[in-house]
Design a protein around this motif. Structure first.
Motif, mmCIF file in Angstrom:
data_model
loop_
_atom_site.group_PDB
_atom_site.id
_atom_site.type_symbol
_atom_site.label_atom_id
_atom_site.label_comp_id
_atom_site.label_asym_id
_atom_site.label_seq_id
_atom_site.Cartn_x
_atom_site.Cartn_y
_atom_site.Cartn_z
ATOM 1 N N UNK A 36 0.850 -1.189 0.000
ATOM 2 C CA UNK A 36 0.000 0.000 0.000
ATOM 3 C C UNK A 36 0.882 1.233 0.000
ATOM 4 N N UNK A 37 0.363 2.329 -0.582
ATOM 5 C CA UNK A 37 1.094 3.602 -0.668
ATOM 6 C C UNK A 37 0.401 4.600 0.247
ATOM 7 N N UNK A 38 1.133 5.136 1.212
ATOM 8 C CA UNK A 38 0.535 6.026 2.202
ATOM 9 C C UNK A 38 0.018 7.330 1.604
ATOM 10 N N UNK A 39 0.503 7.701 0.418
ATOM 11 C CA UNK A 39 0.031 8.934 -0.216
ATOM 12 C C UNK A 39 -1.251 8.719 -1.015
ATOM 13 N N UNK A 40 -1.681 7.461 -1.149
ATOM 14 C CA UNK A 40 -2.987 7.181 -1.753
ATOM 15 C C UNK A 40 -4.076 7.516 -0.735
ATOM 16 N N UNK A 41 -5.318 7.375 -1.172
ATOM 17 C CA UNK A 41 -6.450 7.619 -0.290
ATOM 18 C C UNK A 41 -7.537 6.593 -0.580
ATOM 19 N N UNK A 42 -8.229 6.157 0.484
ATOM 20 C CA UNK A 42 -9.331 5.212 0.318
ATOM 21 C C UNK A 42 -10.681 5.914 0.318
ATOM 22 N N UNK A 43 -10.770 7.041 1.029
ATOM 23 C CA UNK A 43 -12.053 7.764 1.127
ATOM 24 C C UNK A 43 -11.792 9.245 0.948
ATOM 25 N N UNK A 44 -11.972 9.835 -0.230
ATOM 26 C CA UNK A 44 -12.343 9.157 -1.481
ATOM 27 C C UNK A 44 -11.159 8.382 -2.055
ATOM 28 N N UNK A 45 -11.459 7.389 -2.886
ATOM 29 C CA UNK A 45 -10.417 6.543 -3.439
ATOM 30 C C UNK A 45 -9.608 7.320 -4.474
ATOM 31 N N UNK A 46 -8.310 7.492 -4.212
ATOM 32 C CA UNK A 46 -7.418 8.229 -5.106
ATOM 33 C C UNK A 46 -6.069 7.535 -5.167
ATOM 34 N N UNK A 47 -5.332 7.801 -6.240
ATOM 35 C CA UNK A 47 -3.982 7.272 -6.374
ATOM 36 C C UNK A 47 -2.996 8.413 -6.530
ATOM 37 N N UNK A 48 -1.856 8.281 -5.887
ATOM 38 C CA UNK A 48 -0.770 9.244 -6.041
ATOM 39 C C UNK A 48 0.401 8.610 -6.784
ATOM 40 N N UNK A 49 0.223 7.366 -7.240
ATOM 41 C CA UNK A 49 1.276 6.660 -7.988
ATOM 42 C C UNK A 49 0.871 6.581 -9.448
ATOM 43 N N UNK A 50 1.470 7.415 -10.267
ATOM 44 C CA UNK A 50 1.168 7.462 -11.697
ATOM 45 C C UNK A 50 2.466 7.535 -12.489
ATOM 46 N N UNK A 96 9.222 -2.935 1.585
ATOM 47 C CA UNK A 96 8.751 -2.560 2.914
ATOM 48 C C UNK A 96 9.466 -1.315 3.435
ATOM 49 N N UNK A 97 8.680 -0.263 3.708
ATOM 50 C CA UNK A 97 9.222 0.956 4.297
ATOM 51 C C UNK A 97 9.902 1.891 3.321
ATOM 52 N N UNK A 98 9.891 1.589 2.019
ATOM 53 C CA UNK A 98 10.563 2.449 1.042
ATOM 54 C C UNK A 98 9.989 3.871 1.117
ATOM 55 N N UNK A 99 10.874 4.831 1.264
ATOM 56 C CA UNK A 99 10.461 6.228 1.319
ATOM 57 C C UNK A 99 9.593 6.575 2.519
ATOM 58 N N UNK A 100 9.468 5.627 3.432
ATOM 59 C CA UNK A 100 8.595 5.854 4.572
ATOM 60 C C UNK A 100 7.129 5.913 4.206
ATOM 61 N N UNK A 101 6.804 5.425 2.973
ATOM 62 C CA UNK A 101 5.417 5.543 2.493
ATOM 63 C C UNK A 101 4.865 4.253 1.906
ATOM 64 N N UNK A 102 5.716 3.252 1.692
ATOM 65 C CA UNK A 102 5.271 1.995 1.095
ATOM 66 C C UNK A 102 5.382 0.877 2.129
ATOM 67 N N UNK A 103 4.271 0.132 2.315
ATOM 68 C CA UNK A 103 4.260 -0.916 3.328
ATOM 69 C C UNK A 103 3.468 -2.125 2.854
ATOM 70 N N UNK A 104 3.879 -3.290 3.318
ATOM 71 C CA UNK A 104 3.134 -4.516 3.051
ATOM 72 C C UNK A 104 1.733 -4.385 3.636
#
Length: 337
Positions: free
Chosen positions: A246-260, A320-328
């Motif tokens: 999962x990417x911490x800069x994404x959002x679930x509510x509302x559903x958005x992606x910051x990885x493009x 795991x932990x890459x950039x402090x924003x990516x986690x299993x």
């Protein structure tokens, strides 16, 4: 009976609407990073979501190997060859050295292509006419399928073969993993996999102690399942046993992606998975996310899911932990830290 059926449909529709709204994909558009989420494609833009072909199809330039612009004419394959990729292992190529691909949304039994129209502009089909097997490859694996336009497309072990328009020179495999559905073809018709080459095997052996897993891919995994990691505990893995993130800069509510864009080269999306093809996964918020780039992405608890290109074998958790924003991801869709 009719009244009961109508009531049942109404309840189902309401449930779907409630789930969709909970994930923030209400009717209309939402904006993230200057892109519309959940909106119709702008006028003149290709309907990229129609087949899960990957982003930017139709903008890859002229097709290689003699295929006509627009994919209307299948390019000849000629004398096939095998390219020994350090990253992917043995990869099938045409006579000019261009990588040949297969599409997960096609079928091999019976052979059938589901890449037509705009899709075939980015993924030019390979003609069966005059194709010859490379040395050491069983000629009986080669065949053909008649496409909707009457052309004969080359198949290998039943799988229709394609080139990728963005591969501009021999030895490139830019189409590997696009949309989570396109993969370079190995000489036996299977999907070429990252880490299967000599260099990949060496890396896999070096990383076994760190990951606590062997280099083999577990057999008969569900589309998404759970693995017990010695350091992280229970984490979600895909059908190939690769760790899901999962990417911490994404959002679930509302559903958005910051990885493009280039982000997706390092963090490929997890393609949609049927609920019946899961094991141990919480199915709340288990929906398909229609990304602004047209790619369909699986979510858990409405959070978009990814794998990591730096993971070379099942059991790796290099993301795991890459950039402090990516986690299993846990089976409930939470981040694992």
């Amino acid at each position: 009976m009719k009244t009961w059926r109508n009531a049942s449909l109404a309840v189902t529709a309401a449930a779907v609407l409630a789930l969709t709204t909970a994930c923030g994909q209400e009717k209309g558009t939402q904006n993230t990073n200057g892109q519309s989420v959940g909106a119709a494609a702008p006028a003149g833009a290709p309907a990229e979501n129609a087949g899960g072909y990957g982003s930017d199809y139709g903008s890859g330039g002229a097709a290689q190997g003699g295929a006509a612009q627009g994919g209307a004419e299948a390019g000849p394959a000629g004398q096939l060859a095998v390219w020994d990729s350090k990253e992917l292992g043995k990869v099938l190529t045409d006579s000019e050295g261009f990588t040949l691909y297969r599409f997960d949304k096609d079928s091999a039994s019976p052979p059938k292509s589901n890449c037509e129209g705009e899709c075939a502009k980015t993924w030019p089909v390979v003609s069966a006419d005059g194709a010859k097997p490379p040395a050491g490859v069983d000629a009986s694996l080669m065949g053909e399928v008649t496409r909707a336009d009457g052309t004969k497309q080359l198949t290998l072990d039943g799988w229709p073969l394609y080139r990728y328009a963005k591969d501009t020179k021999p030895g490139e495999a830019k189409g590997q993993g696009v949309g989570g559905t396109w993969y370079a073809a190995s000489p036996d018709g299977k999907k070429a996999a990252a880490g299967s080459g000599a260099e990949g095997e060496e890396e896999a052996g070096a990383g076994e102690e760190e990951s606590g897993e062997d280099a083999g891919t577990p057999a008969d995994l569900a589309g998404l399942s759970v693995r017990k990691d010695p350091k992280l505990g229970e984490v979600v893995v895909d059908k190939n046993g690769m760790t899901v993130y999962r990417f911490q800069k994404d959002s679930a509510w509302p559903m958005k992606t910051a990885c493009t864009g280039d982000c997706l080269k390092k963090w490929p999306v997890v393609a949609p998975v049927d609920k019946n093809d899961t094991e141990g996964i919480k199915l709340k918020g288990f929906v398909t996310f229609d990304r602004p780039d047209g790619i369909q992405q699986q979510t858990i608890d409405c959070w978009p899911l990814y794998t990591f290109a730096g993971d070379k074998k099942p059991g790796d958790t290099n993301g795991q932990g890459v950039g402090g924003t990516w986690f299993a991801v846990s089976p409930e869709g939470k981040v694992v830290k």
